[in-house]
Enzyme design. Structure first.
Site, PDB file in Angstrom:
ATOM      1  N   GLU A 167       9.429  10.888  -2.966  1.00 25.47           N
ATOM      2  CA  GLU A 167       9.816  11.729  -2.803  1.00 25.47           C
ATOM      3  C   GLU A 167       9.356  13.453  -3.557  1.00 25.47           C
ATOM      4  O   GLU A 167       9.531  13.743  -5.341  1.00 25.47           O
ATOM      5  CB  GLU A 167      10.563  12.168  -4.502  1.00 25.47           C
ATOM      6  CG  GLU A 167      11.559  11.144  -3.855  1.00 25.47           C
ATOM      7  CD  GLU A 167      12.935  11.156  -4.854  1.00 25.47           C
ATOM      8  OE1 GLU A 167      14.410  10.141  -4.337  1.00 25.47           O
ATOM      9  OE2 GLU A 167      13.222  11.111  -5.775  1.00 25.47           O
ATOM     10  N   GLU A 358      16.641   4.838  -0.141  1.00 28.88           N
ATOM     11  CA  GLU A 358      17.255   5.114  -1.975  1.00 28.88           C
ATOM     12  C   GLU A 358      18.350   5.385  -1.390  1.00 28.88           C
ATOM     13  O   GLU A 358      18.840   6.765  -0.985  1.00 28.88           O
ATOM     14  CB  GLU A 358      16.421   6.002  -2.665  1.00 28.88           C
ATOM     15  CG  GLU A 358      15.400   5.728  -3.102  1.00 28.88           C
ATOM     16  CD  GLU A 358      14.248   6.372  -4.289  1.00 28.88           C
ATOM     17  OE1 GLU A 358      15.478   6.914  -5.282  1.00 28.88           O
ATOM     18  OE2 GLU A 358      13.106   5.961  -4.942  1.00 28.88           O
TER      19      GLU A 358
END
Length: 459
Positions: A167, A358
């Site tokens: 991320e 995720e």
């Protein structure tokens, strides 16, 4: 004819995910150096003054947690390595005790037939390197690659699946733009673009390092946020509007294309280059070639999304959530369509196999009077999202796996211990683990290759 039960592809990968700082604890023992998150939380900048000093005490309890995964039928585990646990000052001397911990963890997983999927950077940047400028320092890509080489040389006799960076949009935006995450900076546009370029270079150099020293043939990818925008209707105009929105390059770095285009297409998106103009750092063809090192897969972290509608040629507007819309405890809208449109967009643009690395739900969980943890909202959330992911696969999107966030309730960054994402409830005072209803449900999802979730999502 009897209709065959709907399931995911036979070789679909199921797993759970965690990150080092969020669960390990042991923040200053066995030779580990401080990270930016140790510093940030020590300064009282996390909700309630929480820190990751103990977290889930996984550093001591990893065998118990591996046993939990085996009991829950988890076949794949995405974990991250703490950079300052390996190199306490970020570079230089290696902390053998840090490597010994991950050696033991990998062995414990494999003894239980759980495959490790290793993320090399999940935000816990060494504070010693931050003191030298962090991601703004032109040496930062090389620092990262040197660290990666140390880890891969040690663990790649058993580990085959590697993620370089998790991320980038989040740790750059919230850490270097909005200052609500570590290290808590507010950089100029020029500086944030330079930092993001260094992160991309770090990724590319890490890919080269992995492939050069891995003992087993590696599978390499990275795991950016999959920013999902969904069309308000199925009209061609709204679908195009959603694609346009997902291609955006806002200056807060909340972008799909600013990070993935260089990695998969070899260049920054033209729209972003026009918008940012002279603020874009000078790059060389060699740097862009480094960034575009071939990958085996793209990881996407997707939790929610935003609906958009067309307002004319190459224009759109984002729609507000309707009053009373379903929301998680993080105040994120429940948008299961995001797990259809997000993967579809990235597959169509980059043509690279996808893993959902995720997805999950922050819920308000507690231990009930019967001693169990009942979380029907999480089960419903997961069934909805898995149903949409299956729809994407049926429509030709090459999605090969799904990692649920998270195995354990944990330290949720700037929110401390106020949000619970886990399949397993953690009492942070006693460290008692209790598998929630959703953990047993997910075990059946895996056992039936998704059939249980798809039956629920089709009702």
């Amino acid at each position: 004819m009897v209709e065959q039960p709907r399931v995911f592809p036979a070789d679909f990968t199921w797993g759970v995910a965690t990150s080092a700082y969020q669960i390990e604890g042991a923040a200053d023992i066995d030779g580990k150096g401080p990270s930016v998150w140790d510093q940030f939380s020590a300064e009282g900048k996390v909700r309630n003054g929480d820190t990751g000093q103990v977290a889930c005490d996984h550093h001591r309890r990893y065998r118990e947690d591996c046993d939990l995964m085996r009991e829950l039928g988890i076949p794949n585990y995405r974990l991250s390595i703490s950079w300052p646990r390996i190199l306490p000052t970020g570079n230089g001397d290696i902390n053998e005790r840090g490597l010994d911990f991950y050696d033991a963890l990998i062995d414990a997983l494999m003894e239980r037939q759980i495959q490790p999927w290793v993320t090399l950077f999940h935000w816990d940047y060494p504070q010693a390197l931050e003191d030298q400028g962090g991601w703004l320092n032109p040496q930062s890509p090389r620092w990262f690659a040197d660290y990666v080489r140390v880890v891969v040389e040690r663990l790649s006799d058993r580990v085959q699946h590697w993620f370089t960076i998790n991320e980038p949009q989040v740790f750059l935006r919230y850490g270097l733009v909005d200052a609500i995450n570590a290290p808590g900076l507010q950089l100029s546009l020029e500086e944030r673009l330079l930092a993001s370029h260094h992160v991309l270079l770090a990724h590319g150099l890490a890919v080269a390092a992995i492939r050069s020293v891995a003992q087993k043939p590696p599978q390499v990818g990275w795991a950016p946020v999959g920013i999902a925008m969904m069309p308000a209707t199925q009209s061609a105009a709204d679908v195009e509007a959603a694609n346009l929105a997902m291609s955006g390059t806002p200056d807060n770095l909340w972008s799909n294309t600013w990070f993935n285009d260089p990695v998969f297409l070899g260049s920054y998106p033209e729209a972003g280059l026009r918008e940012f103009g002279s603020a874009v750092p000078t790059t060389t063809p060699q740097e862009m070639e480094t960034i575009a090192a071939p990958l085996d897969f793209l990881g996407l972290n997707i939790y929610t999304g935003t609906y958009v509608k067309s307002t004319g040629a190459s224009a759109y507007e984002e729609l507000p959530d309707p009053p009373g819309a379903a929301r998680t405890a993080f105040d994120w809208p429940v948008c299961e369509d995001s797990l259809y449109w997000g993967p579809r967009y990235h597959w169509e643009r980059y043509k690279t196999p996808i893993y959902i690395t995720e997805n999950g739900m922050a819920n308000i969980d507690w231990v009930a009077l019967d001693g169990e943890v009942h979380d029907p909202q999480r089960i419903d959330y997961l069934a909805r999202y898995l149903g949409e992911l299956h729809r994407a696969i049926c429509d030709g999107v090459d999605v090969r796996g799904y990692f649920l966030w998270s195995l354990l309730d944990n330290f949720e960054w700037a929110d401390g211990y106020g949000k619970r994402f886990g399949l397993v409830h953690v009492d942070f005072a006693t460290q008692q683990r209790i598998a929630k209803d959703s953990a047993r449900w997910y075990r059946e999802v895996i056992h039936t290759n998704g059939q249980i979730a798809l039956l629920a999502s089709s009702r």
